[in-house]
Scaffold this active site. Structure first.
Site, PDB file in Angstrom:
ATOM      1  N   LEU A   1       9.438  -7.719   6.580  1.00 17.34           N
ATOM      2  CA  LEU A   1       8.075  -8.220   6.385  1.00 17.34           C
ATOM      3  C   LEU A   1       7.733  -9.225   7.471  1.00 17.34           C
ATOM      4  CD1 LEU A   1       8.159  -8.940   2.549  1.00 17.34           C
ATOM      5  CD2 LEU A   1       6.973  -7.036   3.698  1.00 17.34           C
ATOM      6  N   GLY A   2       6.465  -9.371   7.733  1.00 21.03           N
ATOM      7  CA  GLY A   2       6.032 -10.398   8.681  1.00 21.03           C
ATOM      8  C   GLY A   2       4.585 -10.175   9.056  1.00 21.03           C
TER       9      GLY A   2
ATOM     10  N   ARG B   1       0.849  -1.186   0.000  1.00 21.06           N
ATOM     11  CA  ARG B   1       0.000   0.000   0.000  1.00 21.06           C
ATOM     12  C   ARG B   1       0.892   1.246   0.000  1.00 21.06           C
ATOM     13  NH1 ARG B   1      -0.676   1.585   5.709  1.00 21.06           N
ATOM     14  NH2 ARG B   1       0.266  -0.004   7.034  1.00 21.06           N
TER      15      ARG B   1
ATOM     16  N   ARG C   1      -1.927  -4.691  19.974  1.00 23.20           N
ATOM     17  CA  ARG C   1      -1.657  -6.135  20.026  1.00 23.20           C
ATOM     18  C   ARG C   1      -1.666  -6.531  21.499  1.00 23.20           C
ATOM     19  NH1 ARG C   1       3.001  -7.658  15.553  1.00 23.20           N
ATOM     20  NH2 ARG C   1       1.942  -6.758  13.761  1.00 23.20           N
TER      21      ARG C   1
ATOM     22  N   LYS D   1      10.272 -19.540  10.375  1.00 29.19           N
ATOM     23  CA  LYS D   1      11.390 -18.580  10.459  1.00 29.19           C
ATOM     24  C   LYS D   1      12.719 -19.287  10.149  1.00 29.19           C
ATOM     25  CE  LYS D   1       9.337 -14.726  11.760  1.00 29.19           C
ATOM     26  NZ  LYS D   1       9.218 -13.627  10.766  1.00 29.19           N
TER      27      LYS D   1
ATOM     28  N   TYR E   1       5.656 -21.503  13.960  1.00 31.75           N
ATOM     29  CA  TYR E   1       6.231 -20.162  13.784  1.00 31.75           C
ATOM     30  C   TYR E   1       7.760 -20.244  13.685  1.00 31.75           C
ATOM     31  CZ  TYR E   1       7.414 -15.274  14.918  1.00 31.75           C
ATOM     32  OH  TYR E   1       7.934 -13.994  14.901  1.00 31.75           O
TER      33      TYR E   1
HETATM   34  N1  LIG Z   1       6.183  -8.861  17.165  1.00 29.00           N
HETATM   35  C1  LIG Z   1       7.160  -9.445  17.816  1.00 29.00           C
HETATM   36  O1  LIG Z   1       7.249  -9.403  19.061  1.00 29.00           O
HETATM   37  C2  LIG Z   1       8.229 -10.179  17.048  1.00 29.00           C
HETATM   38  C3  LIG Z   1       9.178 -10.924  17.754  1.00 29.00           C
HETATM   39  C4  LIG Z   1      10.208 -11.572  17.039  1.00 29.00           C
HETATM   40  C5  LIG Z   1      10.267 -11.460  15.653  1.00 29.00           C
HETATM   41  N2  LIG Z   1       9.314 -10.740  14.991  1.00 29.00           N
HETATM   42  C6  LIG Z   1       9.439 -10.636  13.528  1.00 29.00           C
HETATM   43  O2  LIG Z   1      10.011  -9.392  13.229  1.00 29.00           O
HETATM   44  C7  LIG Z   1       9.594  -8.975  11.905  1.00 29.00           C
HETATM   45  C8  LIG Z   1       9.153  -7.520  11.976  1.00 29.00           C
HETATM   46  O3  LIG Z   1       8.108  -7.443  12.934  1.00 29.00           O
HETATM   47  P1  LIG Z   1       7.256  -6.114  13.109  1.00 29.00           P
HETATM   48  O4  LIG Z   1       6.522  -6.255  14.385  1.00 29.00           O
HETATM   49  O5  LIG Z   1       8.109  -4.915  12.831  1.00 29.00           O
HETATM   50  O6  LIG Z   1       6.211  -6.283  11.907  1.00 29.00           O
HETATM   51  P2  LIG Z   1       4.909  -5.410  11.633  1.00 29.00           P
HETATM   52  O7  LIG Z   1       4.938  -4.161  12.409  1.00 29.00           O
HETATM   53  O8  LIG Z   1       3.730  -6.316  11.783  1.00 29.00           O
HETATM   54  O9  LIG Z   1       5.113  -5.040  10.076  1.00 29.00           O
HETATM   55  C9  LIG Z   1       5.082  -6.038   9.127  1.00 29.00           C
HETATM   56  C10 LIG Z   1       5.302  -5.483   7.737  1.00 29.00           C
HETATM   57  O10 LIG Z   1       4.987  -6.538   6.814  1.00 29.00           O
HETATM   58  C11 LIG Z   1       3.996  -6.071   5.915  1.00 29.00           C
HETATM   59  N3  LIG Z   1       3.033  -7.117   5.586  1.00 29.00           N
HETATM   60  C12 LIG Z   1       2.308  -7.871   6.432  1.00 29.00           C
HETATM   61  N4  LIG Z   1       1.473  -8.683   5.764  1.00 29.00           N
HETATM   62  C13 LIG Z   1       1.683  -8.413   4.438  1.00 29.00           C
HETATM   63  C14 LIG Z   1       1.121  -8.928   3.234  1.00 29.00           C
HETATM   64  N5  LIG Z   1       0.170  -9.871   3.226  1.00 29.00           N
HETATM   65  N6  LIG Z   1       1.571  -8.422   2.070  1.00 29.00           N
HETATM   66  C15 LIG Z   1       2.530  -7.472   2.053  1.00 29.00           C
HETATM   67  N7  LIG Z   1       3.096  -6.947   3.149  1.00 29.00           N
HETATM   68  C16 LIG Z   1       2.668  -7.426   4.334  1.00 29.00           C
HETATM   69  C17 LIG Z   1       3.274  -4.970   6.642  1.00 29.00           C
HETATM   70  O11 LIG Z   1       2.636  -4.153   5.686  1.00 29.00           O
HETATM   71  P3  LIG Z   1       1.208  -3.431   6.010  1.00 29.00           P
HETATM   72  O12 LIG Z   1       1.570  -2.243   6.846  1.00 29.00           O
HETATM   73  O13 LIG Z   1       0.698  -3.100   4.670  1.00 29.00           O
HETATM   74  O14 LIG Z   1       0.384  -4.439   6.760  1.00 29.00           O
HETATM   75  C18 LIG Z   1       4.409  -4.302   7.400  1.00 29.00           C
HETATM   76  O15 LIG Z   1       5.103  -3.402   6.565  1.00 29.00           O
HETATM   77  C19 LIG Z   1       8.520  -9.960  11.488  1.00 29.00           C
HETATM   78  O16 LIG Z   1       9.048 -10.891  10.595  1.00 29.00           O
HETATM   79  C20 LIG Z   1       8.130 -10.659  12.788  1.00 29.00           C
HETATM   80  O17 LIG Z   1       7.696 -11.995  12.560  1.00 29.00           O
HETATM   81  C21 LIG Z   1       8.312 -10.095  15.660  1.00 29.00           C
END
Ligand SMILES: NC(=O)c1ccc[n+]([C@@H]2O[C@H](COP(=O)([O-])OP(=O)(O)OC[C@H]3O[C@@H](n4cnc5c(N)ncnc54)[C@H](OP(=O)(O)O)[C@@H]3O)[C@@H](O)[C@H]2O)c1
Length: 238
Positions: free
Chosen positions: A76-77, A41, A163, A132, A128
């Site tokens: 991404l994620g 987007r 969240r 990864k 999960y």
């Molecule tokens: N959350 C945690 O505590 C945690 C812990 C360890 C590792 N991680 C990993 O760290 C990474 C970054 O996490 P984050 O929390 O910064 O992620 P986030 O804030 O959820 O952002 C994810 C990004 O991926 C894009 N995305 C999601 N679904 C999509 C789709 N179907 N098509 C295209 N783009 C998509 C989102 O775009 P939109 O804005 O358009 O949705 C956004 O730019 C991820 O891989 C996550 O698994 C997270």
């Protein structure tokens, strides 16, 4: 490798928590002359160095001309809750990062930086962690000059979306942080800005090879207590 000429970055996931911090840092850093972002987007942001492209990650080959940058940052994620199914989760957390790596390599990218997760392991019994680990393994096998895998624990930072599960987990971790010592320290939450800053520091240092950065390595790097080398991952990839 150690090239100090101005670099170009390609960032996927700039609308997310880690990706947003990466974008801020890349735009502010003179080592990068151009920053391209890919997203599904529009990006509500403008900057003289920034070019944003709206793409369909399902058909990245069709947008190959837009996949341009020497250092590729993949932030991404999704979550199982948002994705709604294992297949949909795998698409965002495996298919898209791998497609990005494959297409970017074909377009001349040199370094690939992936936000993975603590516990990533292709043989994990947990879906999960397995996804990864599998995506780490897949991108590590590609012949980039450097593949750098960042494995945060629970991420902290300001999110536009709520969240509640993650916020509860953060409260529990903080309350129990006195127990998270020694080898358990890595389970303390990781600030998203530390992940982004570590990614930039490593990209600029260009250590080469396949390297892994767990929370303590990222924090030590940003505190100036460790170099950008992380841990080598010789058993996978090259
Ligand atoms: N959350 C945690 O505590 C945690 C812990 C360890 C590792 N991680 C990993 O760290 C990474 C970054 O996490 P984050 O929390 O910064 O992620 P986030 O804030 O959820 O952002 C994810 C990004 O991926 C894009 N995305 C999601 N679904 C999509 C789709 N179907 N098509 C295209 N783009 C998509 C989102 O775009 P939109 O804005 O358009 O949705 C956004 O730019 C991820 O891989 C996550 O698994 C997270």
């Amino acid at each position: 490798m150690n090239d100090s000429s101005p670099r170009s970055a390609l960032l996927a996931g700039a609308t997310g928590l880690v990706g947003g911090h990466c974008l801020d840092l890349l735009l502010a850093d003179d080592a990068y002359r151009a920053v391209a972002t890919l997203g599904r987007r529009p990006l509500p942001r403008t900057h003289p160095k920034l070019t944003h492209h709206v793409v369909a990650f399902d058909r990245l080959d069709a947008h190959a001309d837009l996949v341009e940058g020497r250092d590729v940052f993949c932030c991404l994620g999704t979550t199982m809750r948002k994705a709604g199914s294992k297949e949909a989760f795998r698409k965002v957390d495996y298919d898209y990062p791998f497609a990005l790596a494959r297409v970017a390599l074909g377009r001349g990218a040199e370094q690939y930086l992936l936000v993975s997760a603590l516990g990533a392991n292709p043989r994990s019994p947990f879906f999960y962690n397995r996804v990864k680990g599998e995506v780490e393994e897949a991108v590590s096998a590609l012949p980039f000059e450097g593949v750098y895998l960042f494995r945060p624990s629970l991420l902290t930072g300001e999110r536009a979306e709520e969240r509640p599960g993650e916020r509860r987990a953060e409260a529990v971790m903080n309350a129990l942080s006195f127990l998270l010592r020694g080898p358990l320290r890595k389970y303390r939450p990781t600030p998203a800005r530390v992940v982004a800053a570590a990614m930039l520091a490593v990209a600029k240092a260009q250590p080469g090879g396949v390297r892994v950065y767990e929370p303590e390595a990222m924090k030590a790097l940003m505190a100036g207590e460790a170099g950008p080398g992380g841990s080598r991952m010789p058993e996978r990839g090259r």
